[in-house]
Design a protein around this motif. Structure first.
Motif, short mmCIF file in Angstrom:
data_model
loop_
_atom_site.label_atom_id
_atom_site.label_comp_id
_atom_site.label_asym_id
_atom_site.label_seq_id
_atom_site.Cartn_x
_atom_site.Cartn_y
_atom_site.Cartn_z
N PRO A 73 -20.35 -21.79 23.55
CA PRO A 73 -19.42 -20.86 22.44
C PRO A 73 -20.30 -19.33 22.62
CG PRO A 73 -20.46 -22.36 21.45
CD PRO A 73 -20.79 -23.25 23.01
N HIS A 85 -12.49 -22.77 13.19
CA HIS A 85 -12.73 -24.34 12.59
C HIS A 85 -12.10 -24.60 11.70
CE1 HIS A 85 -15.18 -24.76 16.67
NE2 HIS A 85 -16.04 -23.57 16.18
N HIS A 87 -12.78 -26.80 9.92
CA HIS A 87 -13.59 -27.23 8.77
C HIS A 87 -15.79 -25.85 9.27
CE1 HIS A 87 -12.22 -31.42 9.57
NE2 HIS A 87 -12.49 -31.41 8.59
N MET A 89 -18.28 -23.29 9.28
CA MET A 89 -19.06 -23.29 9.17
C MET A 89 -19.94 -22.31 9.28
SD MET A 89 -18.87 -24.44 13.39
CE MET A 89 -18.74 -23.49 14.29
N LEU B 345 -23.14 -28.98 16.44
CA LEU B 345 -22.04 -27.97 16.84
C LEU B 345 -20.82 -28.81 17.20
CD1 LEU B 345 -24.19 -26.39 19.64
CD2 LEU B 345 -22.61 -25.12 18.80
N LYS B 347 -20.57 -31.35 15.30
CA LYS B 347 -19.66 -31.51 13.56
C LYS B 347 -18.92 -30.21 13.24
CE LYS B 347 -23.17 -34.21 10.72
NZ LYS B 347 -24.64 -33.86 9.68
N GLY B 348 -19.40 -28.97 13.10
CA GLY B 348 -18.35 -27.19 12.98
C GLY B 348 -17.26 -28.01 13.73
N ALA B 349 -16.95 -28.24 15.43
CA ALA B 349 -16.06 -28.47 15.49
C ALA B 349 -14.66 -29.24 15.51
CB ALA B 349 -16.69 -28.45 17.41
N LYS B 350 -15.28 -30.37 14.24
CA LYS B 350 -13.96 -30.89 14.35
C LYS B 350 -13.72 -30.92 13.73
CE LYS B 350 -13.61 -34.44 16.18
NZ LYS B 350 -12.62 -35.42 16.34
#
Ligand SMILES: Nc1ncnc2c1ncn2[C@@H]1O[C@H](COP(=O)(O)OP(=O)(O)OP(=O)(O)O)[C@@H](O)[C@H]1O
Ligand SMILES: [Mg+2]
Lengths: 510, 350
Positions: A73, A85, A87, A89, B345, B347-350
């Motif tokens: 990234p 995303h 969800h 962050m 990473l 987890k955030g991407a899902k």
């Protein structure tokens, strides 16, 4: 042609599955490009490849005509690619500014120059009309605002190309309108956007072109102008999709759920549900319409035992649930499709199979004498996977590896299969593709026709109107009106949801 | 992306770390003027070369298995039990106490003494479990503090309650002893005792409870996601306490092995034995699974036992083994850090 991004013949495999099979996507400068496909088609995967989270097995990526190798990234950021995303962050206890500058803090000597950071954030926020307060704590702002913080984060890092993965799934209709406005500002400022969404109307409203993928394969890229939702839907699913849910007249009988004078406090200790009365009968679907934050979540949590009832009665088939724990309520016959599937719905690190017995693992045949019977658990999982078309390599795949929509289908399968007397469905079709939505609506109606009570909470007025037999409008913790979906309109509902107690057209003293 | 960390990789990370640790150890030996081949040969012969050493190594492995299981159990259910050291100590003293206080036939006395060790460890872990469940006090802090309380309480008990003013207690009678004349003769009179079988049995119990029972299902579920567990009707607080209690019981059993087997008595500890802390490393290296913990404990036992003989036979100082262990742990930990970051990473991407 001037492409800012070209993804050529991208292939990405996961154990047991080809998520992207030679997909090509080309993004023109200044356009909003939709990425459309069923749940599990491989959209998020493709975007994660572009954002450097996954390395493709095959294929080429060009940014502004130059071949690049996006290994992380960070590399994506340097190339001007930002991703919002689904969800978020964000660090809950940090302020907006702290979250945005995280990792790139402007320094004054050894200290972080917060003043400078704040003014920079404010400046970007103003330029794009984001209306974000740089000093607010993330925990205190709405989901819509949090999303804007994510947008700010990408802009702060100099993003020219923004990827949005299902941004509207978590938003209320009003917030969606505002987001679309933000898209337009971004484009006017010379940015380019890739948008993943299941809402075909949104695509038609804001996008210039659309790339359709099906089961990991690129189907077509076409201009949005001149296409219809039906056309897009059939391209994506590979068959015709009806949008209107067929159902017969409801024939409700006795009250299954009877709530009277219910009071519930929210997490801050403020009354969120106030002297609420509501009943749901066997054989009917009651839809709750309301703007987010008017007590819907607290109401559901109170019924399901996740939140304490301050006062009042919640009766299920004449049994008072108001002091019961969740397990007892579940066993009394309440099913619950939770609003937040990652927080409440699934143990993401468990196999999807184990998740299918999350409330029933201690019952026969899934266990005997406290010993789990994995054979039976997997048998049940296989059955639900088939019946609810959950796309997963196997029942032992961790829930985390399933696409968002397929996670949702797994939860719905689990809850519907328990065949509860009362099924509470909170945003059940959030993040689902049109085909899956149609299927889920059918299953909810089927439950109703089998004499069960269904309580549906949704921010999608169309869904509420299509599926419900009665609509209860919630405002400020209270049901202010019950309306008939056959005679109401979205406009009327909108007014009621805004708190105007009188139906449109009627006079003050009715 | 943790699931992309295939089974194969999960096995390879610790194996590679061990190899790297030994390699760096060899380099350290070379640089400081020792012959690494001689050094490792001495280490091996000092741990596995003779019957006596084998017996001592096995005896050494026993508490490592228990300590490793204790840490691993808590970890798998979402908790950090840094208090294994203290739980082990109270288990030790409790088992010796019961061993000395009663006069019973062995078939009752020995199980009772062992059970006392488990109970004491469980009780010691119950306190941080309760505080976590009811008041959300972080278990790391409480378990660390409980270690000190255990150390001083046990010393007090040994000196003033179980003995009268002595530095050691009496030996536990035969009826409460794990000592095994059979294995002692077999291994040229090492201190090997029956504890190793209990340790292996404990590893099996660990596996069955965690992976095969509904209790384990709940414990793991709560460890991964408390919200979803609550939604599914599980009692989160009860599971937090239960997890600590079971973890503490494993630790307490480890203490009983020392009290009833290795030593056969209790004594004043000037400082922590370190076994409990090594348990953290054992669990980490063993990937928190039963078989892994056994293998990691075996490695630790071999290294620690061999380290005692190494200076005599090759001149390499004992401390070298500490370096090797530290490096192994460093590599395991950093690869887990990498895996963890990747998972985050994702987890955030899902
Ligand atoms: N990390 C992973 N490991 C294994 N399989 C994965 C992983 N990530 C995704 N998959 C699989 O790849 C396929 C594509 O998933 P992806 O998340 O890209 O779908 P999607 O188009 O975004 O769907 P949705 O609309 O439901 O979000 C799915 O079958 C999914 O199970
Ligand atoms: Mg997705």
């Amino acid at each position: 042609m001037d492409y800012v991004i070209e993804m050529l013949d991208i292939r990405k495999e996961f154990p047991g599955i080809v998520a992207n099979d030679n997909i090509t996507l080309q993004l023109k400068k200044g356009e909003i490009h939709a990425l459309l496909g069923e749940n599990g088609a491989g959209k998020s995967t493709l975007m994660n490849v572009l954002f450097g989270l996954y390395q493709p097995e095959k294929g080429e990526i060009k940014v502004r005509g130059e071949k690049v190798n996006i290994t992380s990234p960070n590399v994506a950021n340097e190339l001007g690619i930002g991703m919002v995303h689904q969800h978020f962050m964000l660090v809950d206890t940090f302020t907006v500014t702290e979250n945005i500058v995280l990792g790139l803090e402007p320094k004054k000597g050894l200290n972080i120059d917060m003043k400078k950071a704040e003014s920079e954030v404010q400046e970007i926020s103003d330029r794009y009309g984001l209306k974000v307060d740089p000093n607010a704590k993330i925990a205190d702002i709405s989901v819509g605002m949090q999303q804007r913080v994510e947008i700010l984060k990408t802009l702060y890092r100099g993003a020219e190309i923004l990827i949005f993965d299902e941004p509207t799934a978590v938003l209320t209709p009003q917030e969606i309108k505002e987001l679309i406005q933000i898209f337009r500002t971004l484009i006017a400022e010379g940015k380019s956007i890739i948008l993943i969404t299941h809402k075909l109307k949104e695509i038609i409203e804001v996008c210039d072109r659309v790339t359709v993928i099906r089961k990991g394969v690129g189907i077509d890229t076409l201009d949005v102008e001149g296409t219809t939702p039906t056309q897009l839907a059939s391209l994506m699913v590979g068959r015709d999709v009806t949008f209107k849910t067929d159902k017969t007249e409801a024939s409700p009988t006795h009250n299954v759920l009877e709530i009277s004078q219910l009071n519930v406090k929210d997490s801050r200790g403020v009354n969120a549900v106030k002297n609420l009365d509501l009943s749901v009968r066997a054989g009917e679907i009651v839809g709750i319409a309301g703007v987010d934050g008017n007590g819907q979540s607290e109401l559901i949590e109170a019924i399901t035992g996740l939140r304490k009832v301050s006062s009042g009665v919640i009766k299920l088939n004449d049994q008072n649930l108001s002091s019961y724990k969740t397990r007892k309520i579940t066993e009394a016959g309440v099913g619950h499709i939770p609003q937040d599937r990652h927080k409440h719905g699934l143990v993401l690190d468990f196999p999807i199979g184990d998740n299918m017995v999350l409330q029933t693992y201690y019952h026969k045949p899934y266990s005997k004498y406290s010993m789990l019977n994995n054979k039976e658990i997997n048998k049940q999982a296989k059955k639900l996977i088939k019946e609810f078309d959950v796309r997963t390599p196997s029942e032992t795949t961790p829930a985390r590896a399933l696409s968002g929509g397929n996670q949702q289908k797994a939860i719905i399968g689990r809850e519907v299969d328990r065949d509860p007397d009362l099924l509470i469905a909170a945003q059940p079709t959030r993040g689902l593709d049109v085909g899956a939505i149609e299927f889920i609506h059918k299953r909810l109606i089927e439950q109703r026709d089998n004499g069960k009570a269904v309580l549906l909470v949704s921010f999608e007025l169309e869904e509420i109107i299509n599926v419900s037999d009665r609509i209860a409008v919630i405002y400020d913790g209270n049901i202010i009106e019950i309306v008939d979906p056959k005679t109401t309109t979205e406009q009327e509902l909108g007014l009621l949801m805004a708190g105007s107690k009188n139906k449109a057209g009627e006079t003050e003293n009715v | 992306m943790f699931n992309q960390f295939s089974r194969w990789q999960k096995i390879m990370i610790p194996v590679i770390s061990v190899v790297l640790g030994l390699l760096v150890g060899a380099i350290v030996m070379l640089v400081s003027g020792y012959n690494p081949i001689e050094g490792y040969a001495a280490l091996l012969s000092g741990s596995l070369g003779e019957g006596f050493y084998i017996g001592e190594t096995i005896r050494q492995i026993t508490p490592y298995i228990f300590a490793g299981l204790a840490v691993a159990f808590a970890f798998r259910t979402g908790l950090f039990n840094i208090g294994v050291e203290g739980q082990l100590l109270v288990g030790w003293v409790a088992s010796v106490w019961v061993g000395l206080a009663f006069d019973l036939p062995k078939i009752i006395h020995l199980p009772m003494a062992i059970l006392a060790g488990a109970l004491a460890g469980a009780l010691w872990a119950f306190v941080p479990g309760l505080l976590k469940a009811k008041l959300r006090v972080h278990e790391v802090i409480v378990t660390i503090m409980m270690n000190y309380i255990a150390l001083h309480l046990c010393n007090y008990l040994v000196r003033y309650v179980i003995s009268d003013g002595q530095n050691t207690t009496d030996r536990v009678p035969e009826s409460a002893s794990l000592k095994s004349p059979f294995f002692e003769t077999l291994t040229e009179f090492s201190t090997m005792h029956y504890g190793i079988f209990l340790a292996l049995a404990a590893a099996i119990i660990y596996f069955v409870v965690l992976e095969k029972t509904t209790t384990g299902f709940e414990l793991r579920s709560v460890g991964f996601n408390q919200h979803a567990s609550e939604y599914a009707g599980m009692n989160v607080n009860r599971n937090i306490i239960l997890s600590m209690v079971i973890s503490g019981a494993f630790a307490g059993l480890g203490g009983a092995m020392e009290g009833l087997g290795t030593f056969g008595y209790g004594f004043i500890h000037g400082a922590f034995s370190g076994v409990g802390f090594d348990g953290i490393a054992v669990a980490l290296l063993g990937g928190n699974v039963a078989l892994g913990v056994i293998l990691a404990a075996a490695l630790f036992g071999i290294l620690k036992q061999g380290a005692l003989i190494m200076p005599l036979e090759s001149g390499v100082p004992t401390e070298l083994v500490e370096i090797v262990i530290a490096i192994i742990i460093f590599f395991v930990a950093s690869s887990y850090i990498i895996a963890y970051l990747l998972q985050r990473l994702k987890k955030g991407a899902k």
